[in-house]
Design an enzyme around this catalytic site. Sequence first.
Site, PDB file in Angstrom:
ATOM      1  N   SER A 151       0.837  -1.194   0.000  1.00 26.56           N
ATOM      2  CA  SER A 151       0.000   0.000   0.000  1.00 26.56           C
ATOM      3  C   SER A 151       0.879   1.255   0.000  1.00 26.56           C
ATOM      4  O   SER A 151       1.768   1.356  -0.851  1.00 26.56           O
ATOM      5  CB  SER A 151      -0.947  -0.046   1.202  1.00 26.56           C
ATOM      6  N   ASP A 321      -8.540  -6.403  -5.056  1.00 28.91           N
ATOM      7  CA  ASP A 321      -8.144  -5.081  -4.537  1.00 28.91           C
ATOM      8  C   ASP A 321      -8.653  -4.015  -5.500  1.00 28.91           C
ATOM      9  O   ASP A 321      -8.129  -3.852  -6.599  1.00 28.91           O
ATOM     10  CB  ASP A 321      -6.613  -5.026  -4.419  1.00 28.91           C
ATOM     11  N   HIS A 354      -7.967  -5.109  -0.730  1.00 28.81           N
ATOM     12  CA  HIS A 354      -6.680  -4.464  -0.481  1.00 28.81           C
ATOM     13  C   HIS A 354      -5.998  -5.009   0.771  1.00 28.81           C
ATOM     14  O   HIS A 354      -4.774  -5.144   0.817  1.00 28.81           O
ATOM     15  CB  HIS A 354      -6.902  -2.956  -0.351  1.00 28.81           C
TER      16      HIS A 354
END
Lengths: 378, 378
Positions: A151, A321, A354
Site C-alpha cells: 500500500s 483489490d 486491499h
Amino acid sequence: MHGDERFGLDRKIRLLGPVKLDSGAEFAPVDFAYETYGTLNADKSNAILICHALTGDQYVASKHPITGKDGWWTRMVGAGKPIDPARHCIISINVMGSCMGSSGPASADPSTGGPYGMAFPVITIGDMVRAQAILLDHLGIGTLSAVVGGSMGGMQALSWAALYPERVRSAVIIASTARHSAQNIAFHEVGRQAIMADPRWNNGAYYGREAPASGLAVARMAAHITYLSEAGLTEKFGRRLQNRPDGTMGSKSFGFDADFQVESYLRYQGLSFVDRFDANSYLYITRAMDYFDLAEPHDGVLAKAFAATKARFCLISFDSDWLYPTSESRRIVHALNAAGAAASFVELSSPFGHDSFLLDAPEMNRIVDGFLRAGENL
Amino acid sequence: MHGDERFGLDRKIRLLGPVKLDSGAEFAPVDFAYETYGTLNADKSNAILICHALTGDQYVASKHPITGKDGWWTRMVGAGKPIDPARHCIISINVMGSCMGSSGPASADPSTGGPYGMAFPVITIGDMVRAQAILLDHLGIGTLSAVVGGSMGGMQALSWAALYPERVRSAVIIASTARHSAQNIAFHEVGRQAIMADPRWNNGAYYGREAPASGLAVARMAAHITYLSEAGLTEKFGRRLQNRPDGTMGSKSFGFDADFQVESYLRYQGLSFVDRFDANSYLYITRAMDYFDLAEPHDGVLAKAFAATKARFCLISFDSDWLYPTSESRRIVHALNAAGAAASFVELSSPFGHDSFLLDAPEMNRIVDGFLRAGENL
C-alpha cells in the site's frame, strides 16, 4: 552490532536534518521512532527497510504500545519467515507526519514549544523517504538489500528506487500504485472533510483537549470499506443481523442502532482507530498519498522515474483489490520494463481486497521469500 | 380529467390512511406531494408511476422549487420521450420519509404540533409503496400500466409487483437490486454516522435551528463516489489540479485546500446537497434501503416474491455500476424466470457508473420505449 544503541526495539532519535521538502521548505530537526530486528552483517549487505501503510507504524514485528497487539506483519517478518532477523537486519521507521514518535503534527514545534498542529509542513511520499535516508545514514546503512512495502509502503519503496537508485538493490511492492487515482483522492477527501467538519478539530489545535474523534472515526469507516472487497464483505457479514445479548439471532430494530453485523463491525473499526491515531496525522498522510504521482516530475512518463535504477523489482497485486487494482501494478511493471529494470509480477487471488497483503497469504510469502533469496545469492 | 384538481403540478394532499408499516405500527394521517403529467384515459389504462431514488423527488419533469433546475428525468419523460404525457398519465410521488412535501421526519407531528424528528417511524421500501397505493386509490387509479424506477426507484417498482401483483401490468427496473449488500449497507452506515456525529444533529431535533449541514455534506460526498465509476472519475477529473482564479492551471498548494478538481467537485456536491435535503430524511431513507431484501419474507427465495405477479418486467443494468452491479439484476431475472414471469434484461455499456440511468443513454431510452409500446399493444 551487539551493544550498538542505534539498533533494537523502541528506538528514538532526533537528527539535525534538514529534510528538503518537495514544497521547497526545509524541516529540522527530525525525530525518528523506529524498530530494528536482527543484526547488520560485516559488509552491511543484509539491511531490509520495511515501509508501513497509511495507518501503520514501526511495530512490524513487535508489540504495539497502545493496543498491546502483536506487530502488524508478523506473518511476513520473524523467525522462519521471508524476512527473518536471523538473516536480515530489518529496519522499520514511523513515517514523518505520523503519530507514533516520528515528527508529525502532534510533535512539539521547537520554535513555540507547543504542538505543530497545522503549522506542520505538508509533506509528500518523497519527503518521507528523504527523511528515512537521513536515519539510515545515521545507522551507517548505505545500501539496502531490499526495501519492502504494501500500500503506501509500496509507494515509499518505489520512491526509494527512484530517488536513491544507488542505495536500493531490490524492491518489493505489494498492493500499491505509482499514483493516486481520482477515486483514491475522492475517498481521502471524504475522510479529511469528516475530520475537519468535527468542531473539536478546531483547525488542528485540539491537543490537550478533546480530539475530533467522531470525525476521525467516520474517516476511518469510509476508508475501511475501500480496504475490503464487496465479495469479502458479503462472505464475512452478508445481511446477517447482530445477535442479541442472549446469543439468539437478532431481528430488525426499526431504529438506528447497529442492526447489521457489518454496521457494528464498521463502528468498531472507527472507534478503536481513534485510540491509536491522531486526526491531524490522518490529514497529512492522506494528503501525501494524494499528491503521489511518481511520473509527474518526469513529464508524466513513469519509466523515466526508474531511468537510473539498478534494482530488481518484485510486484504483487490482489485480484479483489479495488483500491489499487492490478492494472496499477501492471502499469508499474510496464514502466520498469521500458526502463530496462528487472521486474517480476504476480497477481494473486484473494477474496479480501486491499487488506489481503496484511492477511495470511502463503503464496505471497513464497514469492517474497524466493525473490529475496535470489537477490542474496546474486 | 380536465379540471380534476387531483391532477397536475405541485399537488399536495393529506389522506387518512393509515399506512400499515412493516414495523407493526400504523402511520396516519399521510401527506403526499406529487406531480402528474398527461391525462388519464377513459379506461384508466395509461397510468405510469415513476418512483424516485434516495435523494430524488416528485419533480421528474418539472422545475425543482428549491434548485430551480429542470426535472431529474427529462431525458426519459416528456414530449417525444419514452414516457410521454401525450400518451401516458404519469404520476410521481415524493416517497414517505423524504422532505419535499410527503410525510417525513420534518413534517408536523399532529400529536405535538412540532416536527416528528426521530419520532417519525422507521419505514421500509414496502411501506413507501403501501403509502403510494393509498394515493393511487385517491386518484382513482386501480391498475398501473407501468411502474418505472432507477436505483431505489427500482426497489419500489419490484415491491409494487410483489405487493400488488393485480395492480401492475409492467415494471421497468433500472440500475437496481432486490437487496442491499453488506457493502451497500456499509456505505450508508458511514453516511448516517457522519450525520449523527455532527453536534448540530442533536438527536434529530434541529428544526428551527442550524441543521447538521457538515455531517450531511460528508454523507453525500461518500455516497456520491459510489454513484460514479473509477474510470468515469478518471475520465472526468484524473489528477487534474484546480485552475487558478486567473484561469491558468494551478499547482499543488501544499495545504488542505481543494487542489484537485475532483476534491472541488465533491465538496460542491456535498455543499449543494444540504440546501435541498433534510438530514433526518437521509437517515430514514438509507435505513429503508438497507432493510430492503425482497426475498427475506419468502424464506430467502426471491422467486417466491413474484409468485402472484402477472406483470412483464424490463431490467437494465450498466456495466460500470459497482453500487448495484449487473449480477444483482441478473439475480432478479433468474428469480422472475423461476416464477414464470416475462422478463427482458439488457446490460448497457457506460463509463459513468450507477449515475448512468440519470444521464443521456439513447439505448436505455430505446429499450424503455420499445418495452412500454409492446405492453400498450397487448
